[in-house]
Design an enzyme around this catalytic site. Sequence first.
Site, PDB file in Angstrom:
ATOM      1  N   GLU A   1       0.432  -1.660  -6.930  1.00 32.76           N
ATOM      2  CA  GLU A   1      -0.317  -0.563  -7.545  1.00 32.76           C
ATOM      3  C   GLU A   1       0.585   0.624  -7.808  1.00 32.76           C
ATOM      4  OE1 GLU A   1      -4.518  -0.762  -5.215  1.00 32.76           O
ATOM      5  OE2 GLU A   1      -2.796   0.034  -4.140  1.00 32.76           O
TER       6      GLU A   1
ATOM      7  N   GLY B   1       0.830  -1.187   0.000  1.00 34.27           N
ATOM      8  CA  GLY B   1       0.000   0.000   0.000  1.00 34.27           C
ATOM      9  C   GLY B   1       0.867   1.239   0.000  1.00 34.27           C
TER      10      GLY B   1
END
Lengths: 498, 498
Positions: B289, B264
């Site tokens: 991501e 994250g």
Amino acid sequence: MNGLDRIRLHSLHDKVMPAAQAVQLIKDGAVVGMSGFGGAGEAKSVPLALADYAKDHPLKITLATGASLGNQIDGRLNEAHALARRYPYQADPGLRQSINAGEVMYIDQHLSEMADNIRHHNLPQINVAVIAATAITEDGLIIPTGSSGNSANFVEMADFVIVEIDNTINPILEGIHDIYVPKARPNRGPIPIIQASDRIGSIGISVDLEKIAAIVLNDLPDTSFAMDEPDTETLAIAQHLIQFFEAEVAAGRLPENLGPLQSGVGSIANAVFSGFEHSNFHDLEMYSEVLQDCTFQLIDSGKMKFASGSSMTLSQSCAAHVMNNFDQYKDKIMLRPQELSNNPEIIRRLGIIAINTALEFDIYGNVNSTHVAGTKMMNGIGGSGDFTRHAHIAIFVTKSVAKAGAISSVVPMVSHTDHTDHDVDILVTEQGLADLRGLAPRERALKVIEHCAHPSYREDLMSYFERACEKGGQTPHLLHEALSWHAQFQETGRMKAV
Amino acid sequence: MNGLDRIRLHSLHDKVMPAAQAVQLIKDGAVVGMSGFGGAGEAKSVPLALADYAKDHPLKITLATGASLGNQIDGRLNEAHALARRYPYQADPGLRQSINAGEVMYIDQHLSEMADNIRHHNLPQINVAVIAATAITEDGLIIPTGSSGNSANFVEMADFVIVEIDNTINPILEGIHDIYVPKARPNRGPIPIIQASDRIGSIGISVDLEKIAAIVLNDLPDTSFAMDEPDTETLAIAQHLIQFFEAEVAAGRLPENLGPLQSGVGSIANAVFSGFEHSNFHDLEMYSEVLQDCTFQLIDSGKMKFASGSSMTLSQSCAAHVMNNFDQYKDKIMLRPQELSNNPEIIRRLGIIAINTALEFDIYGNVNSTHVAGTKMMNGIGGSGDFTRHAHIAIFVTKSVAKAGAISSVVPMVSHTDHTDHDVDILVTEQGLADLRGLAPRERALKVIEHCAHPSYREDLMSYFERACEKGGQTPHLLHEALSWHAQFQETGRMKAV
């Protein structure tokens, strides 16, 4: 001996022994993987002999299965205090009690994940696999019975295997299983199912023959599951859903056959699927876990063209009908390992419509599938999470009240969350259907209260919501009051004072 | 005009216009899909001109993006009251306030799902796409900038497209994107990524040139994100994790390079990844991501061999270093659409270790990623659900207390559930690491309280747990008390009375 003819690889005949002898191979502390899913296809003689054995021998095992077992096997093992740990799912009243008393450690898991968790060391390795079989072929393939579950995985993983030849299973079932075991990472490729009816595996389970330590013959049949006839409420739920589907097709948002369907187990789900019987839908497909009576009724009426599952959980009459007319069904059904039937990759690729039963849901669309009043385990999450998260449209159904109105299934805040609002698209009760797609929590609340709540709770829910909104937030709540309905129920047996 | 040379398909030159003119194409009520993910790669001139335009024109749009936008674009649009609806993620303080006041309808979504939800009619169709581009090639391919996000999807779905040529982006970025858009069902095949570094798409976004309605030139750079230096607590969290990984490798439960990592965004995650710098691990891979500074530091030190993400969110100095030495990186990074970076199919296939930050977690391992005290939205779930559910090992990290000890991050019951106990394997605070794999809730509670809770809350948590166990249940709780810590915090600013 009845059943020897089913062991078509004759060199295995000398491994046949009584169940009472085979269970002595299972040691105290062992991790045992058993076949069985949706109350079908479990081994019977061996587990029941194990329960007997445990009565006067020190024996506590960790029991892993496909999912729930028939023939009250979980109950009998529990009574014998033979279960230390249990996963990934159970549905036995007696075991449930021991779980809630903290006597059996129950690890409730997504059904699709357990095999990978063992394979990649998040769960202990399987010592012994106990697998029900319709037959063992000339080539040594183990043909499963009424379910595929985790059987192939357990056979591959276990140190040794006990095969239970089930004489009660009609041998014509040979051929309906699609057995495929994903490779271990890092060399895993895609699972090549593109359509619900694609066959990608073999008809039976490959086994290193050296690992077969015992073969036991069984004459106890699978449990029959009679379904309640649909009642006014379940019929209403079915009707709301059918209307929704019709409107979606008319608007061009769903294909004419809706895409593959999944349905949870039980009477409400059964009623919903029966609803298709009287609809105009055709060429329906299932890509689901458990094939119930309603699946075969839809095939009979020409509404359903194919059904993929991991087990068949049928009533006695339906089972007899299916077996007597198997030629009609054999190209229209397939039983796959739960790693395939419940696989996120496939569920998302196919675009499944998932219909599962909620214990309760809250005004924002969070769903509790497992815990009564947030604490007591009912059964387990089963496959509901596998399907709900990855479905094209995720639907939960329930009656708006339980226990003659003492409990509202629609609450301010769920007492336990299994499915978050991110994952839940449609909620249905006999009162109506709330389409929550694309809505923010405050918008969802209005829909849920208006369309799903029972009139006797609607005003209380709206009052809660409006007072919570005064305090603000994306998901308004009054923390002092959020779980007060459940607390009241625990104290008085009713969610609100009379 | 600066930037015209980046429009290498010269027939498009006559579509160039000022942002103020282009925004007039966007009508009141439009659904607008904008590029941007992790605060990088957003269009800037057009959205900012839109905010200006909305100040004195009636304009409310639905804004869909990749994820968060840089340059306070969400804030500026919100100030102009231009946002009616917003999804799937945001991280702007001003917009957050409007969301929590119920003024902007915010639909918090799993980042991997939004494109499919639009494609298959669970969300409204996109009217106009506003896409930042490094260049438009001779063949009309749109080369994205610092993120891929949902840009390719929006271009495919939109009625028309506004391209914003970003003159601040170094043209050498051309080539690092891997653009692939899954087919619509029912003809969708597997996504053929087998290794984190597999390239399956093209370097740019295909577009029907007729749909390009305007091209705008932009000179405002991407926002820089400076990371806090690791502090004592984040260093301790990193150390616990590295020790855990070392032990897992030593036990043969994890491969030597751990398998692909996801992290994250934020300072804790950054610290954890920096922890690898001083470890013995090598040949690390990311399948994540957002690529942060730490990713490039690990590449620099030879620890990381490949990193796949959907965006690059860098500090100014790191961005300069990367661009000045791009030859070292160009074969080691790839920016993919979030449908790929966050895809359940791939995450599960690759066996990712997912490390995300929790707002709070409870003694049973349920995690709240989004809602302060159960009501106020912080940012959104982002990709944490995509990764956590499908990861090989799902890890959440947080400091054990916040606001100088006034808040415990470990609570009796989370006030909002984003990730259920089924999905959460490992919890880490500066106090220690709780390995919850294969444990039942009562066992999890003991581990979480002992290893993760701050000493000043440990006794209270244990008291809660013990008293709850007296009442029984798979997941023991005292419903009157379960959320009382949060209620107390709302009233007094502290979770317990001083």
